[in-house]
Write a protein that holds these residues in place. Sequence first.
Motif, PDB file in Angstrom:
ATOM      1  N   GLU A 335       0.826  -1.215   0.000  1.00 27.64           N
ATOM      2  CA  GLU A 335       0.000   0.000   0.000  1.00 27.64           C
ATOM      3  C   GLU A 335       0.856   1.260   0.000  1.00 27.64           C
ATOM      4  O   GLU A 335       0.541   2.246  -0.652  1.00 27.64           O
ATOM      5  N   ALA A 336       1.953   1.216   0.758  1.00 27.42           N
ATOM      6  CA  ALA A 336       2.822   2.393   0.853  1.00 27.42           C
ATOM      7  C   ALA A 336       4.112   2.130   0.091  1.00 27.42           C
ATOM      8  O   ALA A 336       4.789   1.113   0.310  1.00 27.42           O
ATOM      9  N   LEU A 337       4.431   3.029  -0.828  1.00 27.96           N
ATOM     10  CA  LEU A 337       5.628   2.885  -1.635  1.00 27.96           C
ATOM     11  C   LEU A 337       6.356   4.209  -1.721  1.00 27.96           C
ATOM     12  O   LEU A 337       5.740   5.267  -1.852  1.00 27.96           O
ATOM     13  N   GLU A 338       7.674   4.135  -1.664  1.00 22.36           N
ATOM     14  CA  GLU A 338       8.498   5.330  -1.823  1.00 22.36           C
ATOM     15  C   GLU A 338       9.567   5.040  -2.867  1.00 22.36           C
ATOM     16  O   GLU A 338      10.242   4.013  -2.820  1.00 22.36           O
ATOM     17  N   TYR A 339       9.723   5.934  -3.806  1.00 23.63           N
ATOM     18  CA  TYR A 339      10.663   5.720  -4.894  1.00 23.63           C
ATOM     19  C   TYR A 339      12.097   5.836  -4.409  1.00 23.63           C
ATOM     20  O   TYR A 339      12.475   6.770  -3.707  1.00 23.63           O
ATOM     21  N   ASP A 340      12.926   4.849  -4.804  1.00 18.64           N
ATOM     22  CA  ASP A 340      14.352   4.853  -4.493  1.00 18.64           C
ATOM     23  C   ASP A 340      15.114   4.932  -5.824  1.00 18.64           C
ATOM     24  O   ASP A 340      15.124   3.968  -6.595  1.00 18.64           O
ATOM     25  N   PRO A 341      15.757   6.056  -6.125  1.00 13.67           N
ATOM     26  CA  PRO A 341      16.405   6.230  -7.424  1.00 13.67           C
ATOM     27  C   PRO A 341      17.738   5.506  -7.577  1.00 13.67           C
ATOM     28  O   PRO A 341      18.298   5.472  -8.676  1.00 13.67           O
ATOM     29  N   ALA A 342      18.266   4.920  -6.523  1.00  2.88           N
ATOM     30  CA  ALA A 342      19.632   4.396  -6.553  1.00  2.88           C
ATOM     31  C   ALA A 342      19.837   3.353  -7.645  1.00  2.88           C
ATOM     32  O   ALA A 342      20.836   3.370  -8.370  1.00  2.88           O
ATOM     33  N   GLY A 343      18.903   2.405  -7.756  1.00  2.00           N
ATOM     34  CA  GLY A 343      19.070   1.336  -8.719  1.00  2.00           C
ATOM     35  C   GLY A 343      19.101   1.833 -10.151  1.00  2.00           C
ATOM     36  O   GLY A 343      19.972   1.435 -10.940  1.00  2.00           O
ATOM     37  N   ARG A 344      18.192   2.714 -10.503  1.00  2.00           N
ATOM     38  CA  ARG A 344      18.135   3.231 -11.871  1.00  2.00           C
ATOM     39  C   ARG A 344      19.351   4.102 -12.189  1.00  2.00           C
ATOM     40  O   ARG A 344      19.877   4.068 -13.303  1.00  2.00           O
ATOM     41  N   GLU A 345      19.812   4.868 -11.216  1.00  2.00           N
ATOM     42  CA  GLU A 345      20.974   5.716 -11.446  1.00  2.00           C
ATOM     43  C   GLU A 345      22.230   4.876 -11.665  1.00  2.00           C
ATOM     44  O   GLU A 345      23.041   5.144 -12.555  1.00  2.00           O
ATOM     45  N   SER A 346      22.418   3.843 -10.845  1.00  2.00           N
ATOM     46  CA  SER A 346      23.584   2.971 -11.012  1.00  2.00           C
ATOM     47  C   SER A 346      23.538   2.263 -12.361  1.00  2.00           C
ATOM     48  O   SER A 346      24.563   2.114 -13.039  1.00  2.00           O
ATOM     49  N   TYR A 347      22.352   1.840 -12.730  1.00  2.00           N
ATOM     50  CA  TYR A 347      22.210   1.143 -14.000  1.00  2.00           C
ATOM     51  C   TYR A 347      22.543   2.052 -15.183  1.00  2.00           C
ATOM     52  O   TYR A 347      23.235   1.642 -16.124  1.00  2.00           O
ATOM     53  N   LYS A 348      22.078   3.287 -15.155  1.00  2.00           N
ATOM     54  CA  LYS A 348      22.371   4.219 -16.244  1.00  2.00           C
ATOM     55  C   LYS A 348      23.878   4.469 -16.368  1.00  2.00           C
ATOM     56  O   LYS A 348      24.411   4.580 -17.483  1.00  2.00           O
ATOM     57  N   ASP A 349      24.570   4.544 -15.234  1.00  2.00           N
ATOM     58  CA  ASP A 349      26.020   4.707 -15.270  1.00  2.00           C
ATOM     59  C   ASP A 349      26.680   3.502 -15.935  1.00  2.00           C
ATOM     60  O   ASP A 349      27.606   3.640 -16.750  1.00  2.00           O
ATOM     61  N   TRP A 350      26.204   2.303 -15.587  1.00  2.55           N
ATOM     62  CA  TRP A 350      26.761   1.088 -16.173  1.00  2.55           C
ATOM     63  C   TRP A 350      26.509   1.041 -17.674  1.00  2.55           C
ATOM     64  O   TRP A 350      27.400   0.699 -18.458  1.00  2.55           O
ATOM     65  N   VAL A 351      25.297   1.404 -18.098  1.00  3.76           N
ATOM     66  CA  VAL A 351      24.961   1.361 -19.516  1.00  3.76           C
ATOM     67  C   VAL A 351      25.852   2.307 -20.317  1.00  3.76           C
ATOM     68  O   VAL A 351      26.304   1.976 -21.421  1.00  3.76           O
TER      69      VAL A 351
END
Length: 498
Positions: A335-351
């Motif tokens: 029910e409660a969710l909070e966005y954590d940008p860490a995973g997407r940011e790390s992935y973009k750096d890797w790409v």
Amino acid sequence: MSGNIVSLGGLTIGSKAALEKAMASEGCATTGATGCGSKQAPDDMDPATWAKVKDHPCYSEEAHHYFARMHVAVAPACNIQCNYCNRKYDCANESRPGVVSERLSPEEAARKVIAVANEVPQLSVLGIAGPGDSCADWKKTKETFSRVTKDIPDMRLCLSSNGLALPEHVEELVDMNVDHVTITINMIDPEVGAKIYPWIRHGGKRYYGVEASQILHERQMLALDMLVARGILVKVNSVLIPGINDEHLLEVNKEVKRRGAFLHNIMPLISDPAHGTHFGLTGQRGPTAAELQKVQEACAGGANLMKHCRQCRADAVGLLGEDRGQEFSLDKLPEALEYDPAGRESYKDWVAKEREDRRAAAADAKAETGATVAKTAPKLLVAVATQGGGRINQHFGHATEFQVFEVDTSGVRFAFHRRCDNYCVDGAGEEGRLDRVIATLEGIDTVLCAKIGDCPRETLAGAGITVLQDYAYDYIETAVSAVYRTRMGLAPAQAETA
């Protein structure tokens, strides 16, 4: 090649040695039942356009190896009737446009996007493609985009529309920084359109036949002109319907190019009586792969063609060619969710780093092939089993599609994809499915995969198809180039070990 390892929501990509070790424990039993390169823009693309497409899997063939899309089904209403469409709700088994498992409110959609973004670091694009029309249900579309960008401001936004109501909302799209729009345009001749669209609803009135198609055509052209004038990239989808618009699509291609469309995606009609569409129930067939390819080739020199479309559901989640939507149904979300940008940011750096490595490797392979293979050597088609990342990283038995690449002395290019049933089910191969895979690979005699067992490899060899696993985890371009040089007699053949 890059030696770093990254885990992408269940998919691991990285150096060959590490991934070979990972694959060693995975295999199935074998008995029983437009290249966009790196973070630098290509020579023929301005930096502003590159910034828009480099992470969008539908607008860049290269990006679809790395980035995922998500469609949210918030717009069930539609203002036209298409003879190839039957919008279905609560349907988990059909994979085609207009079909969804559950409709969402804007609030539910925003919550689901956060859940997916936290679990799928490849996610770069949020799209609204129905299951009706995103502009016919505009309030829900607009609210969904507003809610999502409040929490995830870097999310790319795009929508698909039939174009009828689109001109009324172009300025709002600009204000919301929506920079990708897809319009389905199946005709520019209302006489042709009357065979596709029984009616439209516009301005509070229903129109039929040629009159309906004339209005739809005018509105689609107006929408395309308005979007292009405001710097929004437009992809045009066209459904190829044999005997109705197959020859006419050449004119459509010319016209949308003239008006500035960025891409033209010519898709095959999906026609099955079980789907309940008018065309399906009246026997209108879809095109063969050869017919689709013929029309695409006839459009050469017109608008740039998209050839990696998967005709996604209106609630699809994941890389093109996969759908993880069932993992994120509402009943599975907290029910409660909070966005954590860490995973997407790390992935973009890797790409960014991986793209540089891949581009350099592809350039080296192209130079070596060009220097050693005669310019008159024929082209070759090679099918690849891949889970993304631009690498040969999928077990043959797990593949539900093969991406087919064309190679010659000028380089390696994506050509098309072929869908199939995966050969392995619950850890065992099914012979009936293997026969269908062989049929899917008609016209292709070489397949590259990460792993294959003796039994299917020998069966495929008997059908004239060579399957190689010795290029596992290599970049697609370098492996395909190596196979080509081998085929032309200029490199030692790889051993076909099991």
